[in-house]
Design an enzyme around this catalytic site. Structure first.
Site, mmCIF file in Angstrom:
data_model
loop_
_atom_site.group_PDB
_atom_site.id
_atom_site.type_symbol
_atom_site.label_atom_id
_atom_site.label_comp_id
_atom_site.label_asym_id
_atom_site.label_seq_id
_atom_site.Cartn_x
_atom_site.Cartn_y
_atom_site.Cartn_z
ATOM 1 N N GLY A 16 -1.677 1.071 -9.798
ATOM 2 C CA GLY A 16 -2.955 1.275 -10.460
ATOM 3 C C GLY A 16 -2.817 1.996 -11.778
ATOM 4 O O GLY A 16 -3.343 1.559 -12.804
ATOM 5 N N GLU A 176 8.703 -4.549 8.932
ATOM 6 C CA GLU A 176 9.818 -4.808 8.025
ATOM 7 C C GLU A 176 11.005 -3.895 8.331
ATOM 8 O O GLU A 176 12.162 -4.348 8.344
ATOM 9 C CB GLU A 176 9.341 -4.641 6.578
ATOM 10 C CG GLU A 176 8.412 -5.769 6.143
ATOM 11 C CD GLU A 176 7.632 -5.465 4.878
ATOM 12 O OE1 GLU A 176 7.127 -6.408 4.258
ATOM 13 O OE2 GLU A 176 7.496 -4.273 4.517
ATOM 14 N N ASP A 315 -5.619 2.864 -3.407
ATOM 15 C CA ASP A 315 -5.792 3.259 -2.012
ATOM 16 C C ASP A 315 -6.877 4.300 -1.819
ATOM 17 O O ASP A 315 -7.457 4.418 -0.728
ATOM 18 C CB ASP A 315 -4.475 3.838 -1.461
ATOM 19 C CG ASP A 315 -3.357 2.827 -1.434
ATOM 20 O OD1 ASP A 315 -3.606 1.658 -1.780
ATOM 21 O OD2 ASP A 315 -2.228 3.198 -1.071
#
Length: 446
Positions: A16, A176, A315
Site C-alpha cells: 500500500g 504453504e 489490511d
C-alpha cells in the site's frame, strides 16, 4: 519543507505505502515514506525465503533504491509510535531508541498487521510468525537447524521431537509452509544425511475451521487438503492450539473432549493477525472505531470519519469486509494517491472500489491453487498461474529475472540454494534456538 506544498506522510513501505508513493511521484506534493526497515518485502514469498528456495535479496528491495527516480519522495527509517492530530505530527523512533517528529498535511496509514497470538504473547518465544524478513530468517534457522540437531542424536523420542514440525493456521501461509517443509524434507534434504532419514520428518497442520483455505472455493480447498496429505502432511481440523512450550504444543478440540499433547521442537504460528501498536494509537487519538483485530473503520474514500486528511489503507482498513491481501493494499495505495491528486486539482474524491483479482496459494512443486472470478485452477495449471502472478508483482526487473531462474533450477533439481542460517552469539539478546532459556550458560566450550 517550507515551499508551501502539501506534505504527505506515508507510514509503511509495504504494497500500500509503496504504490501510494509511486503514484504521487512527480505530483506537486512532498512525500515522506516512513518504514521501520527502509525496505519493501514481497510478503507472499516469505515462506520460500524461510525454506531456502529464495534469498532475502530476491523478495526484498531497498525503498530508497525503488523510489530513487521520484525526486519529491523521501524515504526515512523509523518506527511510528505516536500521533498528535491537532499539530498533525507523527513521532518516530529510530533503531537506537531515540526519536524524531514528522509534520504532515495528509497522513496515509499503511502500516499493515502483525502476528496475533490471541492474548498469549508468551507463545511467540517458541512459535515465530511469518510477517517480516526477520521472521523468515528465524524460521529458516529453526527448520534447517532442527535437521542438523537431529543428526547428532541417537534414535529415540528426543530425535523424533526435532523431526516433528507443527504449523498452526490453515490459511495460505500455513498451507504453504506445511507443504514446503515436507517437500524440503523429501526432496532437497532426503539424501544429504547419514544418521537420520529426513523423509521421516512429520509435519502437523492444525486449524480451528472445518476446512483449509476458507477464502477459496470448497472444491479447491478439498484438492489442497488431498495434495498436502499425499505429501505426508498430517492435517488436523476443528482444533485450537491452546499452549505452546519449548518441547511441544497442547491442542484442544473445538467440539469438546480431552486435550492432545504433541511433542515437537519446531512450532510455526500463522493463525491470526492484529493491528500494529501505532494503528491502535491512531484509532485512540482520532476517536475512531476499530474491531477486535484493530482494523479502523473508514469512510467510503478510506479516510477516518471526521479526519479527511487521514487515509487508512490495506489490511488496516475496516470497511466492507475488505480482504487482507496484497491486491487490496495496492489498490488502496493507488486510491489514496488519486484522492490526493484530486484535492490538488479541486476535484471531488471518488469512493474506493476494491476489485477482486483472485487468490493463489502454493502447495508444492507442480501444485498450486488459483481462483479468479469464475476461473478456478488447481494442480499444474494453478501452479503456472500462481508463478505468473507472483513474478508480475515482484519489485525490480533484476528480482524477477533472478527469481524465475531460481524457480527453474528448483524444478530441474531438488536443490535449495539459500539454506545458510546464523547461530547468533552468546552476547545477543535474541535467543536463536528453542532450547535457549535466556540464562547464562553454566559452561561453554570453544
Amino acid at each position: 519543507m517550507g515551499n508551501g506544498r502539501t506534505r504527505v506522510l506515508v507510514i509503511g513501505g509495504g504494497f500500500g505505502g509503496l504504490f501510494c508513493a509511486r503514484k504521487l511521484g512527480g505530483a506537486d506534493v512532498d512525500v515522506t515514506l516512513l518504514d521501520r526497515a527502509a525496505g519493501h518485502v514481497f510478503q507472499p514469498l516469505l515462506y520460500q525465503c524461510a525454506t531456502g528456495t529464495l534469498s532475502v535479496g530476491q523478495i526484498s528491495r531497498s525503498l530508497r533504491e525503488e523510489l530513487a527516480g521520484h525526486r519529491n519522495v523521501t524515504t526515512l527509517l523509523g518506527d511510528a509510535v505516536d500521533l498528535d492530530p491537532a499539530a498533525r505530527r507523527v513521532t518516530a523512533r529510530r533503531p537506537d531508541a531515540t526519536s524524531y517528529t514528522l509534520d504532515y498535511d495528509v497522513l496515509v496509514l499503511a502500516a499493515g498487521m502483525r502476528q496475533s497470538y490471541f492474548g498469549h504473547e508468551e507463545f511467540a518465544r517458541w512459535a515465530p510468525g511469518m510477517k517480516t524478513l526477520d521472521d523468515a530468517l528465524t524460521i529458516r534457522r529453526r527448520l534447517f537447524g532442527a535437521f542438523e540437531i537431529a543428526e547428532t542424536l541417537p534414535p529415540g523420542p528426543e530425535r523424533d521431537s526435532w523431526l516433528t514440525f507443527v504449523v498452526t493456521g490453515g490459511g495460505p501461509t500455513g498451507v504453504e509452509l506445511a507443504g514446503q517443509i515436507r517437500e524440503m524434507a523429501t526432496r532437497a534434504l532426503a539424501h544429504e544425511f547419514h544418521s537420520i532419514n529426513p523423509t521421516d520428518a512429520r509435519v502437523l497442520l492444525f486449524d480451528g475451521g472445518d476446512r483449509l483455505l476458507t477464502s477459496f472455493a470448497p472444491g479447491l480447498s478439498g484438492k489442497a487438503t488431498r495434495t498436502l496429505e499425499q505429501l505426508g502432511v498430517e492435517v488436523h481440523l476443528g482444533v485450537h492450539v491452546t499452549d505452546v512450550r519449548r518441547d511441544g504444543v497442547t491442542v484442544s478440540p473445538k467440539a469438546g473432549g480431552p486435550d492432545e499433547e504433541h511433542t515437537a521442537r519446531t512450532v510455526l504460528w500463522t493463525a491470526g493477525v492484529e493491528a500494529v501498536p501505532f494503528a491502535r494509537r491512531v484509532a485512540e487519538v482520532l476517536g475512531a472505531t476499530s474491531d477486535r483485530s484493530g482494523r479502523i473503520a473508514v469512510d467510503a474514500d478510506l479516510t477516518v470519519p471526521g479526519h479527511p486528511e487521514v487515509f487508512v489503507i490495506g489490511d488496516l482498513a475496516g470497511r466492507d469486509h475488505l480482504p487482507g491481501v496484497a491486491e487490496n493494499a495496492m489498490q488502496g495505495g493507488l486510491h489514496a494517491a488519486a484522492c490526493i491528486r484530486a484535492d490538488l486539482a479541486g476535484a471531488p474524491r471518488t469512493p474506493y472500489r476494491y476489485r477482486d483479482l483472485g487468490s493463489a496459494a502454493y502447495i508444492s512443486r507442480g501444485h498450486a491453487l488459483l481462483q479468479a472470478g469464475p476461473v478456478k485452477l488447481a494442480g499444474f495449471p494453478g501452479w503456472l498461474g500462481w508463478g505468473l502472478i507472483h513474478i508480475a508483482f515482484l519489485t525490480g526487473v533484476q528480482n524477477r529475472v533472478s527469481t524465475v531462474a531460481t524457480w527453474l533450477g528448483t524444478i530441474a533439481r531438488a536443490r535449495r540454494t539459500d539454506r545458510a542460517f546464523l547461530l547468533g552469539t552468546s552476547t545477543s539478546p535474541e535467543q536463536p534456538y528453542t532450547w535457549s532459556t535466556g540464562e547464562p550458560d553454566v559452561a561453554s566450550t570453544s
